[in-house]
Write a protein that holds these residues in place. Structure first.
Motif, PDB file in Angstrom:
ATOM      1  N   GLY A 105      37.314  16.660  29.541  1.00  0.00           N
ATOM      2  CA  GLY A 105      36.133  15.820  29.283  1.00  0.00           C
ATOM      3  C   GLY A 105      35.598  15.110  30.510  1.00  0.00           C
ATOM      4  O   GLY A 105      34.518  14.513  30.455  1.00  0.00           O
ATOM      5  N   ALA A 107      34.922  14.997  35.004  1.00  0.00           N
ATOM      6  CA  ALA A 107      34.269  15.874  35.989  1.00  0.00           C
ATOM      7  C   ALA A 107      35.266  16.487  36.974  1.00  0.00           C
ATOM      8  O   ALA A 107      34.851  17.235  37.868  1.00  0.00           O
ATOM      9  N   SER A 126      32.135  10.717  40.700  1.00  0.00           N
ATOM     10  CA  SER A 126      31.736  10.834  39.289  1.00  0.00           C
ATOM     11  C   SER A 126      32.110   9.578  38.494  1.00  0.00           C
ATOM     12  O   SER A 126      31.861   9.503  37.294  1.00  0.00           O
ATOM     13  N   SER A 127      32.699   8.604  39.176  1.00  0.00           N
ATOM     14  CA  SER A 127      33.111   7.373  38.489  1.00  0.00           C
ATOM     15  C   SER A 127      31.907   6.520  38.096  1.00  0.00           C
ATOM     16  O   SER A 127      30.877   6.512  38.774  1.00  0.00           O
ATOM     17  N   ALA A 128      32.085   5.748  37.021  1.00  0.00           N
ATOM     18  CA  ALA A 128      31.040   4.806  36.605  1.00  0.00           C
ATOM     19  C   ALA A 128      30.814   3.728  37.652  1.00  0.00           C
ATOM     20  O   ALA A 128      29.837   2.974  37.571  1.00  0.00           O
ATOM     21  N   ALA A 238      28.387  10.178  31.031  1.00  0.00           N
ATOM     22  CA  ALA A 238      28.700   9.957  29.611  1.00  0.00           C
ATOM     23  C   ALA A 238      27.474  10.025  28.702  1.00  0.00           C
ATOM     24  O   ALA A 238      27.625   9.985  27.482  1.00  0.00           O
ATOM     25  N   LYS A 240      24.888  11.951  26.702  1.00  0.00           N
ATOM     26  CA  LYS A 240      24.864  13.333  26.202  1.00  0.00           C
ATOM     27  C   LYS A 240      23.581  13.672  25.474  1.00  0.00           C
ATOM     28  O   LYS A 240      23.380  14.826  25.064  1.00  0.00           O
ATOM     29  N   ILE A 294      34.762   7.831  26.002  1.00  0.00           N
ATOM     30  CA  ILE A 294      35.381   7.908  27.337  1.00  0.00           C
ATOM     31  C   ILE A 294      36.379   9.070  27.384  1.00  0.00           C
ATOM     32  O   ILE A 294      37.240   9.178  26.500  1.00  0.00           O
ATOM     33  N   PRO A 295      36.286   9.920  28.397  1.00  0.00           N
ATOM     34  CA  PRO A 295      37.225  11.051  28.444  1.00  0.00           C
ATOM     35  C   PRO A 295      38.674  10.664  28.782  1.00  0.00           C
ATOM     36  O   PRO A 295      39.605  11.326  28.305  1.00  0.00           O
ATOM     37  N   ILE A 327      27.412   0.371  29.760  1.00  0.00           N
ATOM     38  CA  ILE A 327      26.311   1.249  30.177  1.00  0.00           C
ATOM     39  C   ILE A 327      24.938   0.630  29.878  1.00  0.00           C
ATOM     40  O   ILE A 327      23.920   1.075  30.420  1.00  0.00           O
TER      41      ILE A 327
END
Ligand SMILES: Cc1cc2nc3c(=O)[nH]c(=O)nc-3n(C[C@H](O)[C@H](O)[C@H](O)COP(=O)(O)O)c2cc1C
Length: 350
Positions: A105, A107, A126-128, A238, A240, A294-295, A327
């Motif tokens: 899930g 990256a 790829s982190s928030a 995140a 989609k 959250i993956p 977010i």
């Protein structure tokens, strides 16, 4: 790695990784003589920082924005504005396992396949953490928009299946979930706790509403306002799905139901979400984004290693249980960046 810039006239370029020196953004095309100081960033950065809910990642970052260039004697100069946020609370050891195993899930797998070499610590690029730069850019974008008196609100419409029944914007900043309906806040808290106890995670839906937007923003055909909002929002990790106005529900309506009747006083309804033909129509711009869970979950998961061999992954890190509500200010910032870009483009043809 390309793809780090967004926008045409008000153009942002973000840089940095989760466990590197810091995260930043260079803003090109910001007009001169706009008052800007480091204090202007404090409130909005605090809204994105972890720690508002007890189940956010325990990573503790002050997220103080440093202005490196583009401002002189408190006013923007029209030159590139460079904003920098130092990483201070970096603990990379728990991420060592991601050196060899991919998180389902996340990256990790695609970054490895594409680049071969990447900074996996804390999710790297790829982190928030990257979204801190977007929030900083959004603060500047909102200043650009100030002459229009556009008000952008963003809030949690749904989290873990619990949906706000009423939209009371005054409630949004009175609870840790940015929920516009106080009556469901406890239910959201319970569903978040339950996911945490199960070692799992949850997603949700965030709504963004821009009020006071004039008619005329957006450049058909490829730079429709709706298309640029979709790109800005979908570029956040995140996210989609996105819908504007009636969105997917419009597919089930008849034309007679979906058309917004027009009167000299304005539109009677707003199924269009404030955009017609890619151009703002003067009504509220309304969009909703679907946020996946959250993956990085604490349950043991099935995965593979870098050689493609089967493996079991048991994470021990500092992760959020949900990207919602953190977010929310990020999506508000992206809406502001898109609107500021189109406002400057609109002004240039008047
Ligand atoms: C505000 C925010 C916080 C996030 N926190 C985490 C986290 O703690 N752990 C994690 O694995 N993913 C987190 N994510 C999600 C990942 O960044 C995202 O799933 C990953 O980059 C893969 O991209 P994709 O989901 O768009 O495919 C977060 C995203 C956002 C926007």
């Amino acid at each position: 790695m390309g793809g780090n810039s967004f926008g045409k006239t008000f153009r942002i370029t973000t840089f940095g990784e989760s466990h590197g020196t810091g995260i930043g953004v260079v803003i090109d095309g910001c007009p001169s003589r706009i008052p800007l100081s480091e204090d202007d960033f404090v409130d909005e950065m605090a809204r994105r920082r972890p720690g508002r809910t007890p189940l956010d990642t325990p990573r503790s970052e002050p997220d103080r924005v440093e202005i490196l260039s583009g401002v002189f004697e408190g006013l923007t100069t029209g030159t590139p504005i460079a904003l920098f946020v130092r990483n201070q609370d970096v603990k990379s050891e728990p991420y060592e396992i991601i050196r060899s195993l991919f998180r389902p899930g996340h990256a990790d797998y695609t970054y490895f396949k594409k680049y071969g070499q990447f900074d996996f610590r804390g999710g790297g690029r790829s982190s928030a953490r990257e979204t801190a730069a977007r929030v900083a850019a959004g603060v500047v974008a909102q200043k650009v928009l100030a002459p229009l008196e556009i008000r952008i609100a963003a809030y949690t419409l749904e989290m873990g299946g619990i949906r706000a029944e009423h939209i009371d914007l005054d409630a949004v900043h009175k609870n840790p979930f940015y929920c516009p309906d106080m009556a469901v806040v406890d239910k959201m808290r319970k569903v978040l706790r339950a996911a945490n106890e199960a070692g799992d995670s949850i997603g949700g839906i965030v709504e963004v509403r821009a009020t006071g937007c004039p008619s005329g923003l957006g450049e058909p055909v490829f730079d429709k306002l709706s298309a640029d909002l979709a790109k800005g929002v979908m570029s956040v990790g995140a996210v989609k799905g996105i819908e504007i106005g009636a969105g997917f529900e419009a597919a089930r309506l008849k034309g007679s139901q979906n058309n917004d009747p027009m009167t000299p006083a304005g539109f009677k309804t707003n199924h269009a979400g404030g955009i017609l033909g890619g151009i703002s129509n003067g009504d509220d711009i309304v969009l909703r984004a679907a946020i996946k869970p959250i993956p990085s979950i604490m349950m043991e998961q099935e995965t593979i290693d870098r050689e493609g061999r089967p493996a079991r992954l048991k994470l021990q890190g500092r992760f959020d249980i949900s990207a919602v509500p953190r977010i929310v200010p990020v999506l508000k910032a992206m809406a502001a960046v898109v609107l500021a870009d189109h406002y400057l483009r609109w002004k240039s043809i008047l």
